[in-house]
Design a protein around this motif. Structure first.
Motif, PDB file in Angstrom:
ATOM      1  N   ASP A 271       0.812  -1.218   0.000  1.00 45.37           N
ATOM      2  CA  ASP A 271       0.000   0.000   0.000  1.00 45.37           C
ATOM      3  C   ASP A 271       0.848   1.271   0.000  1.00 45.37           C
ATOM      4  O   ASP A 271       0.396   2.326   0.432  1.00 45.37           O
ATOM      5  N   CYS A 272       2.099   1.123  -0.471  1.00 46.32           N
ATOM      6  CA  CYS A 272       3.004   2.268  -0.550  1.00 46.32           C
ATOM      7  C   CYS A 272       3.278   2.913   0.798  1.00 46.32           C
ATOM      8  O   CYS A 272       3.541   4.119   0.891  1.00 46.32           O
ATOM      9  N   ILE A 273       3.180   2.118   1.860  1.00 49.71           N
ATOM     10  CA  ILE A 273       3.534   2.624   3.181  1.00 49.71           C
ATOM     11  C   ILE A 273       5.047   2.516   3.326  1.00 49.71           C
ATOM     12  O   ILE A 273       5.632   1.466   3.095  1.00 49.71           O
ATOM     13  N   ARG A 274       5.658   3.634   3.717  1.00 50.74           N
ATOM     14  CA  ARG A 274       7.103   3.657   3.823  1.00 50.74           C
ATOM     15  C   ARG A 274       7.570   2.843   5.022  1.00 50.74           C
ATOM     16  O   ARG A 274       7.012   2.950   6.116  1.00 50.74           O
ATOM     17  N   TYR A 275       8.567   2.037   4.785  1.00 50.76           N
ATOM     18  CA  TYR A 275       9.220   1.337   5.888  1.00 50.76           C
ATOM     19  C   TYR A 275      10.574   1.973   6.087  1.00 50.76           C
ATOM     20  O   TYR A 275      11.426   1.921   5.207  1.00 50.76           O
ATOM     21  N   GLN A 371       0.726   1.686   9.793  1.00 51.58           N
ATOM     22  CA  GLN A 371       0.628   3.125   9.995  1.00 51.58           C
ATOM     23  C   GLN A 371      -0.717   3.644   9.537  1.00 51.58           C
ATOM     24  O   GLN A 371      -1.418   3.000   8.783  1.00 51.58           O
ATOM     25  N   ARG A 372      -1.063   4.821  10.007  1.00 52.11           N
ATOM     26  CA  ARG A 372      -2.245   5.487   9.488  1.00 52.11           C
ATOM     27  C   ARG A 372      -1.932   6.957   9.303  1.00 52.11           C
ATOM     28  O   ARG A 372      -1.023   7.503   9.939  1.00 52.11           O
ATOM     29  N   ALA A 373      -2.707   7.583   8.447  1.00 54.92           N
ATOM     30  CA  ALA A 373      -2.600   9.027   8.312  1.00 54.92           C
ATOM     31  C   ALA A 373      -3.139   9.626   9.601  1.00 54.92           C
ATOM     32  O   ALA A 373      -4.116   9.131  10.161  1.00 54.92           O
ATOM     33  N   THR A 374      -2.506  10.673  10.082  1.00 56.51           N
ATOM     34  CA  THR A 374      -3.032  11.343  11.265  1.00 56.51           C
ATOM     35  C   THR A 374      -4.471  11.760  10.977  1.00 56.51           C
ATOM     36  O   THR A 374      -4.731  12.403   9.971  1.00 56.51           O
ATOM     37  N   LYS A 450      -1.201   8.474  17.474  1.00 56.23           N
ATOM     38  CA  LYS A 450      -1.450   9.441  16.411  1.00 56.23           C
ATOM     39  C   LYS A 450      -1.293   8.844  15.014  1.00 56.23           C
ATOM     40  O   LYS A 450      -2.143   9.033  14.153  1.00 56.23           O
ATOM     41  N   GLN A 451      -0.209   8.141  14.815  1.00 55.33           N
ATOM     42  CA  GLN A 451       0.074   7.633  13.467  1.00 55.33           C
ATOM     43  C   GLN A 451       0.182   6.119  13.415  1.00 55.33           C
ATOM     44  O   GLN A 451       0.734   5.551  12.478  1.00 55.33           O
ATOM     45  N   VAL A 452      -0.333   5.474  14.448  1.00 57.88           N
ATOM     46  CA  VAL A 452      -0.254   4.011  14.508  1.00 57.88           C
ATOM     47  C   VAL A 452      -1.653   3.436  14.345  1.00 57.88           C
ATOM     48  O   VAL A 452      -2.595   3.901  14.977  1.00 57.88           O
ATOM     49  N   ALA A 453      -1.796   2.443  13.502  1.00 56.82           N
ATOM     50  CA  ALA A 453      -3.096   1.796  13.285  1.00 56.82           C
ATOM     51  C   ALA A 453      -3.127   0.465  14.025  1.00 56.82           C
ATOM     52  O   ALA A 453      -2.330  -0.418  13.748  1.00 56.82           O
ATOM     53  N   LEU A 454      -4.032   0.340  14.985  1.00 56.85           N
ATOM     54  CA  LEU A 454      -4.081  -0.888  15.786  1.00 56.85           C
ATOM     55  C   LEU A 454      -5.002  -1.949  15.182  1.00 56.85           C
ATOM     56  O   LEU A 454      -4.898  -3.132  15.492  1.00 56.85           O
ATOM     57  N   GLY A 455      -5.902  -1.536  14.319  1.00 55.82           N
ATOM     58  CA  GLY A 455      -6.956  -2.428  13.836  1.00 55.82           C
ATOM     59  C   GLY A 455      -6.451  -3.640  13.073  1.00 55.82           C
ATOM     60  O   GLY A 455      -6.885  -4.763  13.321  1.00 55.82           O
TER      61      GLY A 455
END
Length: 584
Positions: A271-275, A371-374, A450-455
Motif C-alpha cells: 500500500d506504498c507505506i514507507r518502511y 501506519q495510518r494518516a493522522t 497518532k500515526q499508529v493503526a491498531l486495527g
DNA sequence: TAAACGACTTGCCATGAAGTTG
DNA sequence: CAACTTCATGGCAAGTCGTTTA
C-alpha cells in the motif's frame, strides 16, 4: 472526482481520457479531443447537490432509507452453508468508476467497467435455489464447485483480476481458517529455536543461495517483513517486500546511533507505506549484505538468488504448513503476550490497564509497520481533551481547598455533622483525582496512537485467546503459555515493569472459577446470534478452557457488567474471531 | 521452469451510525 | 435535542501462496 488531488495528475488524466475516448460514439470522438478543454463542473455540481440533499433528509425519510437497506441485507446478505445461515461479506457488485490505486499507480484514472449479469459466475450447490439473474439477463455461468468458498465471481476490467463474493469474517468457514492460522503460528513456537540456529549457521554457507535465504529469513523473523513476491512492473506501484528488496533500499553503516553494524532500511511496502528503520544486526549478516551488494547497481535485487517460492519451499521442509507470513503472525502474537506481561501491574487502575493493553498492541503495530494518516480531527480533539484536563485540574484544586476548609471546620466543631461534611469532601476529591488520572491516561494513549493503526493487527495477527486470557486471568499467572519461548526483543517502545501477576478484571472473586487456565487450551465458544443453531447467549461472553482442578473444560460466563470493559479491549478482535459480545 | 492464474488474507481509508456532551 | 466526536463497517486495492498453463 473533481476536487480530488489525483485528477490533476498527468497519469490519471491520460488514462482517463484514453478510456473515455474508447467509450465515445464516433461523432463524439470527432469533437472531444482534449481533456483540458472539457468542463465537468455541471455534472460535478449535480453530484455535490445530491450528496447535500441526502444530508438534510427528514427523520422519517432517513428511517425509510435505513429500512430499505435492511431489506436488501435480509434478502441478499445471507446464504445457507452446510445447513446453516451465514452472513455474506460483500454481497454487492462493485459499481463502475475510475480506478485510483494507491501511491504512484500506473493505471490510475482507468475506467472500471460496469459489471453485468453476463460477467458474473454463480457458485452454489446443484440442489439449491439458484439465484435468478435480473430480467432479460443471464449469468455468465452457474457452477457447483465445493472446493472453493466463493459464492459469485467476476473479472475486474482494470487489473484483469477476479473479484469474489465471499462470506463475512464471523462465518464458521472464515473463523475456522483464522483459528487454524493461529494454530500454525503456535506450532512454530516449537520449531523456531531450531530454525533460528539453522539460519545462523547458514550465514556461513558455501552457497550464495543459502546465505541469501538465511539473511532474508533473519529479516522476516526479526523485523516481521512480508515475503515480497515479484511484481510485474508497469502493472502496479513500485513496492517491495523482503525477497524483492533492491540494493537501493538498504544502507550499511559500520557504526551508527552508538551501535555497530547498522542496516538502514528505506523502502515502500504494501500500500506504498514507507518502511524506515535502522537496526543493528549481527556481524555475519552485515558482512553478507556487503557481499550481496558488491558490484551491483542500486536497482539490482539484493537477494538475486532468492524467490518467495524457493524460500517457502525451504520453510515447508522445516515445518509442515510454514510459510513466510507465519512469522508475522507468530511474532505479532508473542510480542503482544510479552508486552502484556511486561506492562501490566496488578495494582493499576482500569484506565491504566487499558493503556497498557493499547501499548502492547502498539508495539505489535509498530513491528508490523501498520501506519495510518493522522486523523484530520486529531489536533482539535487533542486540544479538547487538554481543555478538559485543565478544567479537571482546577476542579481538583478547588476540591482540595474545600477539603482543607472542612478539616479545619471539623477540628473546630468536632461534631458529627462536620465529620460527615469532611468525609464527603474527601470522597469528592478522590473521585475527581481519579477522573483526572483517567483523562491524562487517555491523552497519553491518543498522542502515542497518532500515526499508529491498531486495527489490522488486532484483526489479523493477534491471537484473540491471548487477549481473553489476559482479561480473565483473575489474579493467576499471566501470561499463559500460548507463544512462550525466549523470542527476541525488537524495537521495544516502553520500558518493562517488573511487577508480576496482573489482575485486569477488578472483581476476581466474583467469578466462581478455580484451577489453572491458560491460552493454550482457552477456547472461544461461539455465541454468534446470526447462526441458525443459535449457539451461545447474547449478552454474555463465554470463554472455556481446560482446568486442572476439574480435569476437563470449564466454561466461564463473564458477568454482564464486565461486558463494557471487555468489549473496549476486544472490540477489534470480534470481526475475525466469531466472538460476539453484546454488553447490556 | 517461469509466467499467469486463482483463491484467499491483509491493509488503509471514507462513511455513516452510534455515542457523548452541553 | 442538536452539535459534535468516536467507532464500526464497508469498500476495494494489494498483498501471499499454491496451482495451472505455456
Amino acid at each position: 472526482m473533481l476536487g480530488h488531488e489525483y485528477t490533476t495528475k498527468e497519469v490519471f488524466r491520460k488514462n482517463f481520457f484514453n478510456d473515455w475516448r474508447k467509450e465515445m460514439a464516433v461523432e463524439e470522438r470527432e469533437v472531444i479531443k482534449s481533456l483540458d478543454k472539457c468542463d465537468f463542473t455541471e455534472i460535478h455540481r449535480y453530484f455535490v447537490d445530491k450528496a447535500a440533499a441526502r444530508k438534510v433528509l427528514s427523520r422519517e425519510e432517513k428511517q425509510k432509507l435505513k429500512e430499505e437497506a435492511e431489506k436488501l441485507q435480509q434478502e441478499f446478505g445471507y446464504c445457507i452453508l452446510d445447513g446453516h445461515q451465514e452472513k455474506i461479506g460483500n454481497f454487492k457488485i462493485e459499481p463502475p468508476g475510475l480506478f485510483r490505486g494507491r501511491g504512484d499507480h500506473p493505471k490510475m484514472g482507468m475506467l472500471k467497467r460496469r459489471i453485468m449479469p453476463e460477467d458474473v459466475v454463480i457458485n452454489c450447490s446443484r440442489d439449491s435455489k439458484i439465484p435468478e439473474p435480473p430480467a432479460g439477463h443471464q449469468w455468465k455461468e452457474v457452477r457447483s464447485d465445493n472446493t472453493v468458498t466463493w459464492l459469485a465471481a467476476w473479472t475486474e476490467s482494470v487489473q484483469n483480476s477476479i473479484k469474489y463474493i465471499m462470506l463475512n469474517p464471523c462465518s464458521k468457514l472464515k473463523g475456522e481458517t483464522a483459528w487454524q492460522k493461529f494454530e500454525t503460528a503456535r506450532r512454530l513456537r516449537g520449531f523456531v529455536d531450531e530454525i533460528r540456529s539453522q539460519y545462523r549457521a547458514d550465514w556461513k554457507s558455501r552457497e550464495m543461495k543459502t546465505r541469501q535465504r538465511a539473511v532474508a529469513l533473519y529479516f522476516i523473523d526479526k523485523l516481521a517483513l512480508r515475503a515480497g513476491n515479484e511484481k510485474e512492473d508497469g502493472e502496479a506501484a513500485d513496492t517491495v517486500g523482503c525477497c524483492s528488496l533492491r540494493v537501493e533500499h538498504v544502507q550499511l553503516h559500520p557504526e551508527a546511533d552508538g551501535c555497530q553494524h547498522v542496516v538502514e532500511f528505506d523502502f515502500l511496502g504494501k500500500d506504498c507505506i514507507r518502511y524506515y528503520n535502522r537496526v543493528p544486526v549481527e556481524k555475519p549478516v552485515y558482512k553478507n549484505l556487503q557481499l550481496f551488494m558488491e558490484s551491483k547497481g542500486p536497482r539490482d535485487n539484493l537477494f538475486d538468488r532468492l524467490t518467495t517460492t524457493s524460500l517457502n519451499k525451504h520453510l515447508q521442509e522445516l515445518m509442515d504448513g510454514l510459510t513466510a507470513k507465519v512469522f508475522r503472525t507468530y511474532n505479532a502474537s508473542i510480542t503482544l503476550q510479552e508486552q502484556l506481561r511486561a506492562l501490566t501491574r496488578a495494582e493499576d487502575s482500569i484506565a491504566a490497564k487499558i493503556l497498557s493493553y493499547n501499548r502492547a498492541n502498539r508495539v505489535v503495530a509498530i513491528l508490523c509497520n501498520h501506519q495510518r494518516a493522522t486523523p484530520s480531527t486529531f489536533e482539535k480533539s487533542m486540544q479538547n481533551l487538554q481543555t478538559k484536563i485543565q478544567a479537571k485540574k482546577e476542579q481538583v484544586a478547588e476540591a482540595r481547598a474545600e477539603l482543607r476548609r472542612a478539616r479545619a471546620e471539623h477540628k473546630a466543631q468536632g461534631d458529627g455533622k462536620s465529620r460527615s461534611v469532611l468525609e464527603k469532601k474527601r470522597r469528592l476529591l478522590e473521585k475527581l483525582q481519579e477522573q483526572l488520572a483517567q483523562l491524562s491516561v487517555q491523552a497519553t494513549d491518543k498522542e502515542e496512537n497518532k500515526q499508529v493503526a491498531l486495527g489490522t493487527s488486532k484483526l489479523n495477527y493477534l491471537d484473540p485467546r491471548i487477549s481473553i486470557a489476559w482479561c480473565v486471568c483473575l489474579g493467576s499467572q499471566f501470561p499463559p503459555v500460548a507463544y512462550g519461548g525466549p523470542g527476541f526483543s525488537r524495537r521495544p517502545l516502553f520500558s518493562p515493569s517488573t511487577a508480576p501477576v496482573p489482575c485486569p478484571l477488578g472483581s476476581a472473586q466474583a467469578l466462581p472459577v478455580t484451577g489453572t487456565h491458560d491460552a493454550e487450551s482457552c477456547v472461544i465458544s461461539s455465541p454468534c446470534p446470526e447462526r441458525s443453531d443459535g449457539q451461545g447467549e447474547v449478552g454474555v461472553l463465554t470463554v472455556a478452557w481446560d482446568s486442572e482442578a476439574s480435569g476437563g473444560p470449564v466454561e466461564l460466563s463473564l458477568p454482564t457488567g464486565s461486558g463494557r470493559w471487555l468489549s473496549a479491549l476486544l472490540g477489534g478482535h470480534l470481526g475475525h474471531s466469531r466472538l460476539s459480545l453484546t454488553p447490556r
